[in-house]
Design a protein around this motif. Sequence first.
Motif, PDB file in Angstrom:
ATOM      1  N   LEU A 482      11.403-137.995  31.676  1.00 26.40           N
ATOM      2  CA  LEU A 482      11.297-137.530  30.201  1.00 26.40           C
ATOM      3  C   LEU A 482      12.357-137.078  29.706  1.00 26.40           C
ATOM      4  O   LEU A 482      12.423-136.531  28.427  1.00 26.40           O
ATOM      5  N   ILE A 495      10.583-138.489  23.367  1.00 30.43           N
ATOM      6  CA  ILE A 495       9.207-138.714  23.902  1.00 30.43           C
ATOM      7  C   ILE A 495       9.075-139.794  22.797  1.00 30.43           C
ATOM      8  O   ILE A 495       9.284-139.528  21.252  1.00 30.43           O
ATOM      9  N   GLN A 594       2.169-138.901  26.561  1.00 31.43           N
ATOM     10  CA  GLN A 594       3.330-138.871  26.754  1.00 31.43           C
ATOM     11  C   GLN A 594       3.566-136.973  26.241  1.00 31.43           C
ATOM     12  O   GLN A 594       4.427-136.068  27.289  1.00 31.43           O
ATOM     13  N   PHE A 630       6.426-139.022  34.654  1.00 32.01           N
ATOM     14  CA  PHE A 630       5.327-139.704  34.150  1.00 32.01           C
ATOM     15  C   PHE A 630       4.515-140.391  34.483  1.00 32.01           C
ATOM     16  O   PHE A 630       5.209-142.370  34.025  1.00 32.01           O
TER      17      PHE A 630
END
Length: 698
Positions: A482, A495, A594, A630
């Motif tokens: 991210l 995000i 996230q 992620f």
Amino acid sequence: MWAATAARRALATPCASAWRPKLPPTPSVASPLRLLSTHTPTNTFVQYRPIPRAGIPPALALSSPPTGSLLRARLFSTSRPHFAPESTGKSAPKGSRFWPNTRLLGRYTLYLCASSAIGLTVLVTAIFIHDAFTYNEQHIDGVPVAPLALHPERGGPKNLPVVRSLLSDIEDSENAALTMKPHLVIVGGGWGAVGILQSLRPGDYHVTVVSPETFTTFTPLLPSAAVGTVQVRSLVEPLRKIIARLRGHFLNAKAVDLVMSERLLEVETNGVNGPQRLYVPYDKLIIAVGSTSATHGVNGLEHCFQLKTTQDARLIRQRIIDNFEQASLPTTSPEERKRLLSFVVCGGGPTGVEAAAEIYDLCQEDIMKYYPKICRGEVSIHVIQSREHILNTYSEAISRYAEKKFLHDEIDLITTARVAEVHPDSVEYTKKGKDGKPERHSIPTNFVLWSTGIAMNPFVARVSSLLPNQVHKKAIEVDAHLRVKGSPPGEVYAIGDASTIETSVVSYLLELVDEADKNKDGKIDFDEWQVMVNQIKKRIPMAEAQLDKVRELFDLYDSDADNSLELNELAILLQELGNKITALPATAQVASQQGKYLGYKLHKLAKQRDVLAANGIMGPGADEAVTGPFRYRHLGSLAYIGNAAVFDLGKYSFMGGLVAMYAWRSVYWSEQVSMRTRALLMIDWIVRGVWGRDLSRL
């Protein structure tokens, strides 16, 4: 008579006990002896009554001691005797059990009511006592304030005030200790930002949240708020209350620009003398500003409503009530009434479908009761969808169920059509006719809701323009950790709707070859290809589904069958592999996951800050050292379709009426930010069920 009296006197004498027979333990139907009472208080004695039998005189029956076959035993006491009915082999009459059971039920009902009343009284008393203690006076004298907070210095490219210290930075020892920690600035107050704030631990960072709104909104229930099913205030939680756990700070401002070289965020706020701009320095910056609605080049969108904020919901509710009030006037013409009560929703996604369903529920459950019935008869709801089906991102079964439900509710579905232009009094759209040529149609209306995809937030567009290789048209491109691509390593993250995780694998071609080519011959054999596959999965986890059949992929792109892949063959393979990867949807579920992932990562970085620094691990290496990339876990999608709901759980689907609707409510109730909003939401649903929706124009 004489015989009975003689027997009674004989039994009353002391000598009678000598030949008193023992009572049978359990009288049966065949035995004529029946024990009439087990109650044996003081002065109790036994009497045997003769049982008349055919051919036996009473006097003869008493001439000898009583036998079990001819006498019935009875216990007497000074209390009133109780006589049991003679056993006949039949069950006791129902009346003998009804009244005791009724009394027992009444007794427990009384206990329940009494305990409930006592519990309610205790609860109300406790609430009043707690409320009484909230009315107190607090005297604050001599609170320390940093000089730089009162008189910020100027700097940066535009020579603006630089907020290096805030008013509450040193007001107590805990806040003063936080000023020595890295400054974490979060831009936005939506799902992603709240996920970060809930995952961080107090003392990790010196946190500042920058948002144009002072609250976070539970956006999935905005369609319900737009028609009064729930109140807008039940969907919001003040950001300052959420930040208070971390002893963070809040700036009611809008981000407008970014100076990455000096780590300065430029924001605009409404000051005493009007809008003013200033810089907020940061050590780590998280962009979570969301998105705006896509226009698709359609003219006249200024005449449309959107449904992204609480203000949008308020304006929609006011317009709906205004339309019905004007349509109820006797001076309104039939044509004008029909136009006022025509509701057009542009977009067949979850927001558009739920908005159409909520408007239908409002008309069926409340408008019918309190407005002239002619108004309900003139209501028409239209949904314009560019695809063949509504809810096209859900399973096919769910799409068809929703369409069948709307057909039953007489909601007009216009599929494979595109909105051409929006006028103040109508909507024009194009749709292919029977001959395949586009035909233009018009719907007279006074209400248009625009819900057709997302576009870049202005701040996101500005940041994207500052960075190289940012070519995505709807969001900032980030890597699997991210981190914003092109930004200084480990400093800027993005995000939620503001970001999209990269899906291009070919951009890492040279790096992947350098890591996998062990013999440095410029080719990748199968063993080296397996190493490369593992590296691709680490960089882009979303490619895992496309890399299950490793050998088949290798053989498919080995065009010269030499059991190796050259650079050209690898480039084609990775290019087509990236094209097959589907980007994550712009949903609240993705943003929340996230945010929680990034909050956990930042917590780990703060916890291991000294260890990482001692080992010289800085920049992107620190992120990869504490956590993996992620990975999105799809928990299912759901939508409300008018006293019914649908659930898309991936391989499984669930749809139905009231049961599914209550399940939909339960999910959204559990996802609320705080117990306060849960309580308010529950009260709103109860009020709607008992008294209906609030039809006032507020």
